[in-house]
Design a protein around this motif. Sequence first.
Motif, PDB file in Angstrom:
ATOM      1  N   GLY A 102       0.802  -1.212   0.000  1.00  0.00           N
ATOM      2  CA  GLY A 102       0.000   0.000   0.000  1.00  0.00           C
ATOM      3  C   GLY A 102       0.832   1.257   0.000  1.00  0.00           C
ATOM      4  N   ARG A 103       0.212   2.329   0.493  1.00  0.00           N
ATOM      5  CA  ARG A 103       0.823   3.662   0.442  1.00  0.00           C
ATOM      6  C   ARG A 103       1.319   4.156   1.812  1.00  0.00           C
ATOM      7  N   THR A 104       1.187   3.332   2.866  1.00  0.00           N
ATOM      8  CA  THR A 104       1.590   3.672   4.241  1.00  0.00           C
ATOM      9  C   THR A 104       1.101   5.060   4.658  1.00  0.00           C
ATOM     10  N   PRO A 105      -0.198   5.248   4.789  1.00  0.00           N
ATOM     11  CA  PRO A 105      -0.737   6.578   5.093  1.00  0.00           C
ATOM     12  C   PRO A 105      -0.299   7.146   6.435  1.00  0.00           C
ATOM     13  N   THR A 106       0.082   6.302   7.408  1.00  0.00           N
ATOM     14  CA  THR A 106       0.482   6.818   8.721  1.00  0.00           C
ATOM     15  C   THR A 106       1.770   7.611   8.642  1.00  0.00           C
ATOM     16  N   THR A 107       2.713   7.152   7.826  1.00  0.00           N
ATOM     17  CA  THR A 107       4.023   7.805   7.754  1.00  0.00           C
ATOM     18  C   THR A 107       4.181   8.698   6.526  1.00  0.00           C
ATOM     19  N   GLY A 108       3.121   8.859   5.755  1.00  0.00           N
ATOM     20  CA  GLY A 108       3.195   9.712   4.569  1.00  0.00           C
ATOM     21  C   GLY A 108       2.970   8.930   3.306  1.00  0.00           C
ATOM     22  N   GLU A 109       1.929   9.273   2.560  1.00  0.00           N
ATOM     23  CA  GLU A 109       1.561   8.481   1.389  1.00  0.00           C
ATOM     24  C   GLU A 109       2.614   8.568   0.292  1.00  0.00           C
ATOM     25  N   ARG A 110       2.793   7.451  -0.413  1.00  0.00           N
ATOM     26  CA  ARG A 110       3.752   7.363  -1.527  1.00  0.00           C
ATOM     27  C   ARG A 110       3.204   6.342  -2.515  1.00  0.00           C
ATOM     28  N   GLU A 111       3.935   6.104  -3.578  1.00  0.00           N
ATOM     29  CA  GLU A 111       3.505   5.113  -4.557  1.00  0.00           C
ATOM     30  C   GLU A 111       3.430   3.735  -3.891  1.00  0.00           C
ATOM     31  N   PRO A 112       2.474   2.884  -4.332  1.00  0.00           N
ATOM     32  CA  PRO A 112       2.313   1.575  -3.680  1.00  0.00           C
ATOM     33  C   PRO A 112       3.622   0.794  -3.632  1.00  0.00           C
ATOM     34  N   LEU A 113       3.877   0.227  -2.473  1.00  0.00           N
ATOM     35  CA  LEU A 113       5.112  -0.509  -2.227  1.00  0.00           C
ATOM     36  C   LEU A 113       4.764  -1.771  -1.438  1.00  0.00           C
ATOM     37  N   LEU A 114       5.470  -2.849  -1.736  1.00  0.00           N
ATOM     38  CA  LEU A 114       5.321  -4.091  -0.984  1.00  0.00           C
ATOM     39  C   LEU A 114       6.472  -4.175   0.012  1.00  0.00           C
ATOM     40  N   GLU A 115       6.128  -4.252   1.306  1.00  0.00           N
ATOM     41  CA  GLU A 115       7.114  -4.320   2.382  1.00  0.00           C
ATOM     42  C   GLU A 115       6.978  -5.670   3.079  1.00  0.00           C
ATOM     43  N   VAL A 116       8.043  -6.445   3.070  1.00  0.00           N
ATOM     44  CA  VAL A 116       8.002  -7.814   3.586  1.00  0.00           C
ATOM     45  C   VAL A 116       8.926  -7.947   4.791  1.00  0.00           C
ATOM     46  N   HIS A 117       8.375  -8.435   5.896  1.00  0.00           N
ATOM     47  CA  HIS A 117       9.167  -8.749   7.080  1.00  0.00           C
ATOM     48  C   HIS A 117       9.236 -10.256   7.247  1.00  0.00           C
ATOM     49  N   PHE A 118      10.464 -10.809   7.198  1.00  0.00           N
ATOM     50  CA  PHE A 118      10.673 -12.246   7.405  1.00  0.00           C
ATOM     51  C   PHE A 118      10.756 -12.540   8.893  1.00  0.00           C
ATOM     52  N   PHE A 119      10.267 -13.707   9.292  1.00  0.00           N
ATOM     53  CA  PHE A 119      10.429 -14.135  10.672  1.00  0.00           C
ATOM     54  C   PHE A 119      11.822 -14.737  10.857  1.00  0.00           C
ATOM     55  N   ASP A 120      12.494 -14.342  11.931  1.00  0.00           N
ATOM     56  CA  ASP A 120      13.768 -14.956  12.317  1.00  0.00           C
ATOM     57  C   ASP A 120      14.790 -14.946  11.173  1.00  0.00           C
ATOM     58  N   PHE A 121      14.957 -13.777  10.575  1.00  0.00           N
ATOM     59  CA  PHE A 121      15.856 -13.650   9.415  1.00  0.00           C
ATOM     60  C   PHE A 121      16.510 -12.286   9.462  1.00  0.00           C
ATOM     61  N   ASP A 122      17.826 -12.234   9.301  1.00  0.00           N
ATOM     62  CA  ASP A 122      18.537 -10.959   9.349  1.00  0.00           C
ATOM     63  C   ASP A 122      19.722 -11.002   8.400  1.00  0.00           C
ATOM     64  N   GLN A 123      19.449 -10.697   7.122  1.00  0.00           N
ATOM     65  CA  GLN A 123      20.508 -10.657   6.123  1.00  0.00           C
ATOM     66  C   GLN A 123      20.311  -9.442   5.227  1.00  0.00           C
ATOM     67  N   ASP A 124      21.389  -8.958   4.662  1.00  0.00           N
ATOM     68  CA  ASP A 124      21.327  -7.849   3.707  1.00  0.00           C
ATOM     69  C   ASP A 124      20.940  -8.408   2.338  1.00  0.00           C
ATOM     70  N   ILE A 125      19.756  -8.073   1.868  1.00  0.00           N
ATOM     71  CA  ILE A 125      19.303  -8.609   0.583  1.00  0.00           C
ATOM     72  C   ILE A 125      18.982  -7.495  -0.421  1.00  0.00           C
ATOM     73  N   TYR A 126      19.525  -6.287  -0.184  1.00  0.00           N
ATOM     74  CA  TYR A 126      19.314  -5.197  -1.138  1.00  0.00           C
ATOM     75  C   TYR A 126      19.813  -5.603  -2.526  1.00  0.00           C
ATOM     76  N   GLY A 127      19.018  -5.286  -3.527  1.00  0.00           N
ATOM     77  CA  GLY A 127      19.399  -5.572  -4.906  1.00  0.00           C
ATOM     78  C   GLY A 127      19.075  -6.976  -5.369  1.00  0.00           C
ATOM     79  N   LYS A 128      18.565  -7.815  -4.464  1.00  0.00           N
ATOM     80  CA  LYS A 128      18.233  -9.185  -4.845  1.00  0.00           C
ATOM     81  C   LYS A 128      16.767  -9.293  -5.266  1.00  0.00           C
ATOM     82  N   HIS A 129      16.501 -10.270  -6.110  1.00  0.00           N
ATOM     83  CA  HIS A 129      15.145 -10.532  -6.561  1.00  0.00           C
ATOM     84  C   HIS A 129      14.394 -11.287  -5.475  1.00  0.00           C
TER      85      HIS A 129
END
Length: 323
Positions: free
Chosen positions: A244-271
Amino acid sequence: MSIIFDYKNVPEAQRGASVALGNFDGVHAGHRAVIDLAKQVSDARGVPLAALIFEPPPRRYFQPDSPPFRIMRPEQRREALKTIGVDIVYELPFNKELASMSPRAFVEQVLVKGLGLAHLAVGFDFRFGKGREGDTDTLRQLGEEFGFTVSVMDAVKADSEKISSTAIRTYLQEGQPEHAAHLLGHYWTADGVVEQGEQRGRTISFPTANLRIGNLIQPMFGVYAVWAKVEGDDVWRPGVANFGRTPTTGEREPLLEVHFFDFDQDIYGKHLDVAFVHFLRAEKKFDSFEALTTQIATDASDARERLGSAPQKELPAVIADFL
């Protein structure tokens, strides 16, 4: 699997196939039934099995400004077709030339002279040619004239409901991914490349992988229980996602934000592939960031309860008892 983009220059080895013709957006059970018809002939005659698709879809050609409607990207569709045993994909550009062809010209120029097909399988409601003048009866008549056989698949249903890409899109837009999965036969999956976000999630111990889904259909804005797979990883990981557009923190273009359980790795730039399993709640604007934080924790707990915490080697099967 071979992919052919030009019907005028088809190598001899990719001619003479049993062809399933359709848009195949989603490769759902109805699509697979049409492909199975073509496969029966392919097996009986010892010829290749092929799928014929137009890209962009005619709907996009005639309505270029319409909202995103794709259930699958072309790359996802090719992989799905390969998985079910298709040998050749004719992915032909839909342009002014094709749009202006009469049914007869399309059959003669594209199917016969271009592809040299042996057999053609289509759905019961298939229409083709300029102004959608041709139908399945037209195909049968032209098949007899030009020397190829035709088979037509009746409507395919799931629990008395007709399976169609239109119904699947509607369910996704209404926040019912479970029903969409029931018709697809698998969970609907969005994908994209993880990009740098605002990193607010890290401040509350809920870091997210952020991606844009481009020209895929936009599901209902809200929070979902999801399975996600990172490029180079060999497992699907459970998590919670907001689209969605996250209206609480300021609307923007729709974005999918995914939080993994028990996972902590740098995955920027990955598919990242994200399978939508359950709709948890609609997106809303909270009175404060603290209230949003509390709700995120509740959402994560709900998703974890539904999915568990353990990664899976294969994407879990569609849950059939949600209806």
